[in-house]
Design a protein around this motif. Structure first.
Motif, PDB file in Angstrom:
ATOM      1  N   HIS A 174      27.932  54.317  12.876  1.00 44.74           N
ATOM      2  CA  HIS A 174      27.562  55.020  14.103  1.00 44.74           C
ATOM      3  C   HIS A 174      28.042  56.474  14.055  1.00 44.74           C
ATOM      4  CE1 HIS A 174      27.838  55.655  18.653  1.00 44.74           C
ATOM      5  NE2 HIS A 174      26.557  55.655  18.337  1.00 44.74           N
ATOM      6  N   THR A 175      29.283  56.668  13.601  1.00 42.43           N
ATOM      7  CA  THR A 175      29.819  58.027  13.463  1.00 42.43           C
ATOM      8  C   THR A 175      29.005  58.823  12.452  1.00 42.43           C
ATOM      9  OG1 THR A 175      32.021  57.206  14.018  1.00 42.43           O
ATOM     10  CG2 THR A 175      31.904  59.372  12.975  1.00 42.43           C
ATOM     11  N   LEU A 176      28.648  58.187  11.333  1.00 41.82           N
ATOM     12  CA  LEU A 176      27.835  58.854  10.318  1.00 41.82           C
ATOM     13  C   LEU A 176      26.489  59.293  10.891  1.00 41.82           C
ATOM     14  CD1 LEU A 176      27.077  59.750   7.446  1.00 41.82           C
ATOM     15  CD2 LEU A 176      26.427  57.375   6.977  1.00 41.82           C
ATOM     16  N   LEU A 177      25.848  58.434  11.684  1.00 39.26           N
ATOM     17  CA  LEU A 177      24.559  58.802  12.291  1.00 39.26           C
ATOM     18  C   LEU A 177      24.703  60.019  13.203  1.00 39.26           C
ATOM     19  CD1 LEU A 177      22.678  55.514  13.249  1.00 39.26           C
ATOM     20  CD2 LEU A 177      22.145  57.126  11.432  1.00 39.26           C
ATOM     21  N   LEU A 178      25.777  60.065  13.975  1.00 31.62           N
ATOM     22  CA  LEU A 178      25.972  61.208  14.869  1.00 31.62           C
ATOM     23  C   LEU A 178      26.274  62.483  14.084  1.00 31.62           C
ATOM     24  CD1 LEU A 178      27.887  59.585  17.858  1.00 31.62           C
ATOM     25  CD2 LEU A 178      25.451  59.984  17.580  1.00 31.62           C
ATOM     26  N   GLU A 179      27.025  62.364  12.999  1.00 32.04           N
ATOM     27  CA  GLU A 179      27.278  63.521  12.143  1.00 32.04           C
ATOM     28  C   GLU A 179      25.971  63.983  11.488  1.00 32.04           C
ATOM     29  OE1 GLU A 179      30.004  65.301  11.545  1.00 32.04           O
ATOM     30  OE2 GLU A 179      31.606  64.085  12.380  1.00 32.04           O
ATOM     31  N   ALA A 180      25.136  63.021  11.071  1.00 25.93           N
ATOM     32  CA  ALA A 180      23.832  63.355  10.485  1.00 25.93           C
ATOM     33  C   ALA A 180      22.952  64.057  11.511  1.00 25.93           C
ATOM     34  CB  ALA A 180      23.147  62.086   9.976  1.00 25.93           C
ATOM     35  N   GLU A 181      22.974  63.573  12.744  1.00 24.33           N
ATOM     36  CA  GLU A 181      22.225  64.212  13.835  1.00 24.33           C
ATOM     37  C   GLU A 181      22.648  65.669  13.988  1.00 24.33           C
ATOM     38  OE1 GLU A 181      22.978  63.998  18.513  1.00 24.33           O
ATOM     39  OE2 GLU A 181      22.143  62.123  17.735  1.00 24.33           O
TER      40      GLU A 181
ATOM     41  N   TRP B 243      38.365  57.122  10.551  1.00 25.77           N
ATOM     42  CA  TRP B 243      37.609  58.342  10.771  1.00 25.77           C
ATOM     43  C   TRP B 243      37.439  59.135   9.480  1.00 25.77           C
ATOM     44  CZ3 TRP B 243      39.497  63.210   9.833  1.00 25.77           C
ATOM     45  CH2 TRP B 243      40.872  63.334   9.657  1.00 25.77           C
ATOM     46  N   LYS B 244      38.384  58.995   8.542  1.00 26.36           N
ATOM     47  CA  LYS B 244      38.282  59.728   7.280  1.00 26.36           C
ATOM     48  C   LYS B 244      37.108  59.223   6.445  1.00 26.36           C
ATOM     49  CE  LYS B 244      43.162  60.921   7.031  1.00 26.36           C
ATOM     50  NZ  LYS B 244      44.427  60.752   6.326  1.00 26.36           N
ATOM     51  N   ALA B 245      36.882  57.904   6.463  1.00 23.60           N
ATOM     52  CA  ALA B 245      35.738  57.347   5.730  1.00 23.60           C
ATOM     53  C   ALA B 245      34.429  57.847   6.336  1.00 23.60           C
ATOM     54  CB  ALA B 245      35.794  55.819   5.761  1.00 23.60           C
ATOM     55  N   ALA B 246      34.337  57.843   7.655  1.00 21.84           N
ATOM     56  CA  ALA B 246      33.128  58.318   8.332  1.00 21.84           C
ATOM     57  C   ALA B 246      32.892  59.793   8.034  1.00 21.84           C
ATOM     58  CB  ALA B 246      33.236  58.097   9.840  1.00 21.84           C
ATOM     59  N   GLN B 247      33.956  60.586   8.032  1.00 17.06           N
ATOM     60  CA  GLN B 247      33.818  62.020   7.772  1.00 17.06           C
ATOM     61  C   GLN B 247      33.414  62.279   6.328  1.00 17.06           C
ATOM     62  OE1 GLN B 247      34.074  64.543  10.211  1.00 17.06           O
ATOM     63  NE2 GLN B 247      32.955  65.471   8.514  1.00 17.06           N
ATOM     64  N   ARG B 248      33.972  61.495   5.377  1.00 15.90           N
ATOM     65  CA  ARG B 248      33.618  61.681   3.973  1.00 15.90           C
ATOM     66  C   ARG B 248      32.149  61.339   3.736  1.00 15.90           C
ATOM     67  NH1 ARG B 248      33.758  64.956   0.133  1.00 15.90           N
ATOM     68  NH2 ARG B 248      33.449  64.059  -1.902  1.00 15.90           N
TER      69      ARG B 248
ATOM     70  N   GLU C   8      31.209  50.914  13.364  1.00 21.02           N
ATOM     71  CA  GLU C   8      31.733  52.134  13.972  1.00 21.02           C
ATOM     72  C   GLU C   8      31.621  53.324  13.017  1.00 21.02           C
ATOM     73  OE1 GLU C   8      35.566  53.382  16.671  1.00 21.02           O
ATOM     74  OE2 GLU C   8      35.906  52.001  15.008  1.00 21.02           O
ATOM     75  N   VAL C   9      31.866  53.073  11.722  1.00 22.21           N
ATOM     76  CA  VAL C   9      31.738  54.127  10.714  1.00 22.21           C
ATOM     77  C   VAL C   9      30.278  54.561  10.591  1.00 22.21           C
ATOM     78  CG1 VAL C   9      31.984  54.656   8.243  1.00 22.21           C
ATOM     79  CG2 VAL C   9      33.806  53.430   9.447  1.00 22.21           C
TER      80      VAL C   9
END
Length: 200
Positions: free
Chosen positions: A132-139, A189-194, A129-130
């Protein structure tokens, strides 16, 4: 990329779609390199961005088999109406074998994202999940890049792919200042955002 599932690590792959007109990028997470996984990634892309008329790709076996399976399914669905079948079908064009330079438009984006993700993850294996969130933030970050040169003194912002997707250059700012300590402990979500902050 590697993800953590319980106590084990598994591989995941990123699928990159790019529009050759607006230069917008769409990233998907694939569980394997099988044609079925490719078709599911393509279906997720279509569900969120709409059906493309033409897809260009290299000659990967999974792409070739996926194209064959989709064409066969389309013909079966519209049996007896061949013209309707081909009207509904996405035309899939493959670059010549041994000519990766013909896919330079997407290969350059793959390289940019791969280098940034490698530097961001640094041997980490986040939860799926982290990642996946990172990929969308990268996009989103890649789609915030300017398409044309513009003066930094100008009050106008440069044209970006996000202008075509969102109507503005950028989405919301991250909520608060996140630090390295947010990468440790329970994945949230904080790990994904960092990790996304590292990508930028």
């Amino acid at each position: 990329m590697s993800v953590t599932l319980g106590r084990r690590h598994e591989k995941r792959w990123g699928v990159l779609f790019t529009c050759l007109t607006t230069r917008a990028v769409h990233l998907e997470l694939a569980a394997s390199l099988t044609p079925a996984s490719m078709i599911m990634a393509l279906r997720r892309f279509i569900a969120r961005r709409g059906k493309p008329a033409v897809i260009y790709s290299d000659n990967g076996t999974n792409f070739k088999v996926a194209n064959k399976e989709l064409l066969q399914a389309c013909e079966e669905c519209y049996e007896g109406m061949k013209s309707e079948s081909f009207r509904k079908y996405i035309k899939w064009k493959f670059i010549p074998p041994g000519a990766p330079h013909m896919g330079g438009a997407w290969e350059r984006l793959v390289r940019s994202i791969k280098i940034a993700l490698t530097a961001t993850l640094k041997e980490r294996s986040p939860r799926e999940e982290v990642l996946h969130t990172l990929l969308l933030e990268a996009e989103h970050t890649v789609n915030s890049r300017p398409l044309v040169t513009f003066s930094m003194d100008s009050p106008e912002e440069g044209l970006t792919p996000n202008h075509f997707l969102l109507g503005r250059s950028c989405g919301d700012r991250p909520p608060g200042l996140l630090l390295e300590r947010h990468l440790a402990g329970q994945p949230n979500w904080k790990a994904a955002q960092r990790l996304a902050d590292h990508f930028c």
